[in-house]
Write an enzyme that holds these catalytic residues in place. Structure first.
Site, PDB file in Angstrom:
ATOM      1  N   ASN A 119       0.877  -1.172   0.000  1.00  0.00           N
ATOM      2  CA  ASN A 119       0.000   0.000   0.000  1.00  0.00           C
ATOM      3  C   ASN A 119       0.915   1.223   0.000  1.00  0.00           C
ATOM      4  OD1 ASN A 119      -2.746   0.944   2.274  1.00  0.00           O
ATOM      5  ND2 ASN A 119      -2.324   1.575   0.189  1.00  0.00           N
ATOM      6  N   CYS A 172      -6.193   5.464   7.537  1.00  0.00           N
ATOM      7  CA  CYS A 172      -5.424   4.509   6.738  1.00  0.00           C
ATOM      8  C   CYS A 172      -4.437   3.810   7.663  1.00  0.00           C
ATOM      9  CB  CYS A 172      -4.692   5.214   5.602  1.00  0.00           C
ATOM     10  SG  CYS A 172      -3.684   4.086   4.599  1.00  0.00           S
ATOM     11  N   HIS A 187     -16.526   0.386   5.741  1.00  0.00           N
ATOM     12  CA  HIS A 187     -16.076  -0.872   5.151  1.00  0.00           C
ATOM     13  C   HIS A 187     -17.239  -1.833   4.960  1.00  0.00           C
ATOM     14  CE1 HIS A 187     -11.650  -0.489   5.364  1.00  0.00           C
ATOM     15  NE2 HIS A 187     -11.933   0.348   6.353  1.00  0.00           N
ATOM     16  N   GLU A 247     -10.604  -0.323  -2.682  1.00  0.00           N
ATOM     17  CA  GLU A 247     -10.745   0.882  -1.877  1.00  0.00           C
ATOM     18  C   GLU A 247     -11.507   1.966  -2.635  1.00  0.00           C
ATOM     19  OE1 GLU A 247      -7.639   2.490   0.511  1.00  0.00           O
ATOM     20  OE2 GLU A 247      -6.361   0.743   0.199  1.00  0.00           O
ATOM     21  N   ARG A 248     -12.378   2.650  -1.923  1.00  0.00           N
ATOM     22  CA  ARG A 248     -13.068   3.789  -2.522  1.00  0.00           C
ATOM     23  C   ARG A 248     -12.039   4.858  -2.904  1.00  0.00           C
ATOM     24  NH1 ARG A 248     -15.705   7.278   2.530  1.00  0.00           N
ATOM     25  NH2 ARG A 248     -13.771   7.395   3.736  1.00  0.00           N
ATOM     26  N   CYS A 277      -4.640  -3.041   2.485  1.00  0.00           N
ATOM     27  CA  CYS A 277      -5.458  -2.012   3.122  1.00  0.00           C
ATOM     28  C   CYS A 277      -5.483  -2.318   4.610  1.00  0.00           C
ATOM     29  CB  CYS A 277      -6.870  -2.004   2.537  1.00  0.00           C
ATOM     30  SG  CYS A 277      -7.978  -0.812   3.339  1.00  0.00           S
ATOM     31  N   GLY A 278      -4.835  -1.460   5.409  1.00  0.00           N
ATOM     32  CA  GLY A 278      -4.744  -1.708   6.840  1.00  0.00           C
ATOM     33  C   GLY A 278      -6.093  -1.661   7.536  1.00  0.00           C
ATOM     34  N   GLY A 310      -8.866  -2.103   6.094  1.00  0.00           N
ATOM     35  CA  GLY A 310      -9.625  -3.221   5.546  1.00  0.00           C
ATOM     36  C   GLY A 310      -9.342  -4.518   6.281  1.00  0.00           C
TER      37      GLY A 310
END
Length: 282
Positions: free
Chosen positions: A13, A75, A162, A211-212, A220-221, A223
């Site tokens: 990421n 994030c 999420h 991710e949006r 994605c952390g 996520g």
């Protein structure tokens, strides 16, 4: 005017980090998109500014913007990179715990080594109005029509919204169709990060995230935190879970309601640079 930046990544990421502690942050949405362009710019999933804290209980503030120029609330991989950046700058020592201010509120980080950080991501929030998610009542599972197909979805906020979908395996072509549709689904008024999670055992999960404002990412952390939280709430995983993403591995720990969730993982420097396409922004 040139803009100095640091390129960093946390398990794939990737981020552009800007030191805005002295001059402030003044990039416009179009300029953020130009820097994010992976062919004509630098390329990143998120841009991060490091600024003076607004909250006096915090050491620094960090701002977040997606590759499309839209603001982000939190994030997980990014805050680990912020901690490593502050360490290299001399503002954070190994073993030290510090409170940082994000757009979604304060987070606590502990620097385990120069390239490994653990972060208190706060308590997962499942209340639909706080995510935000359109639902009459709170539930562990919601059925959503996604492009004419019904998906069973868990929803949670980890500082950003999420959607979590449990799938038998991550190689299905349907994921690449469902991800963008679910991220922009009308039941998420501010869109959502969509995680597809494969259960391996009670201490191991595998995950892919759309991710949006970004698209499919290597990691994605938040996520990973969301996937663990949804499955922990359902009683399907233990309180410490290792999550495999395409870019690497994160350790997520959550004892359950009433407790905050902790994420541990690496942060790496890629390069330093100057962006020459900025004028009149500071």
């Amino acid at each position: 005017m040139t803009l100095r930046f640091t390129k960093m990544q946390g398990i794939g990421n990737d981020f552009v980090i800007i030191d805005a502690r002295r001059d402030g942050f003044g990039l416009r949405e179009a300029e953020i998109r130009a820097i994010a362009d992976r062919h004509n710019g630098v390329g990143f999933d998120q841009l991060i500014s490091i600024e003076p804290a607004r909250d006096p209980s915090c050491a620094f503030y960090y701002g977040l913007w997606n590759a499309d120029g839209s603001p982000a609330g939190q994030c997980g991989n990014g805050v680990r990179c912020v901690a490593a950046w502050l360490h290299r700058d001399g503002a954070l020592a190994i073993g030290e715990t510090v409170r940082l201010e994000s757009p979604s509120g304060p987070v606590t980080v502990r620097l385990l080594s120069a390239d490994r950080v653990t972060v208190d991501m706060g308590e997962p929030d499942f209340l639909p109005a706080n995510i935000p998610f359109r639902a009459d009542t709170q539930a562990d599972r919601y059925d959503i029509d996604v492009g004419g197909e019904m998906l069973e979805v868990g929803v949670v906020s980890m500082g950003n919204p999420h959607a979590v979908v449990v799938v038998p395996e991550l190689g299905s072509p349907a994921l690449f169709r469902h991800g963008p549709l679910l991220s922009t689904h009308e039941r998420f008024p501010k869109d959502a990060n969509t995680g597809f999670v494969q259960w391996l055992d009670r201490r191991h999960l595998s995950l892919r995230v759309h991710e949006r404002g970004v698209g499919w990412t290597l990691a994605c952390g938040t996520g990973a935190c969301a996937a663990m939280a949804v499955m922990r709430q359902r009683g399907e995983v233990d309180e410490s879970v290792q999550i495999e993403l395409p870019g690497g591995r994160l350790q997520i720990e959550w004892a359950g309601p009433g407790h905050t969730l902790w994420m541990t993982g690496p942060a790496a420097f890629v390069f330093e640079g100057e962006w020459l396409g900025i004028s009149g922004t500071h």
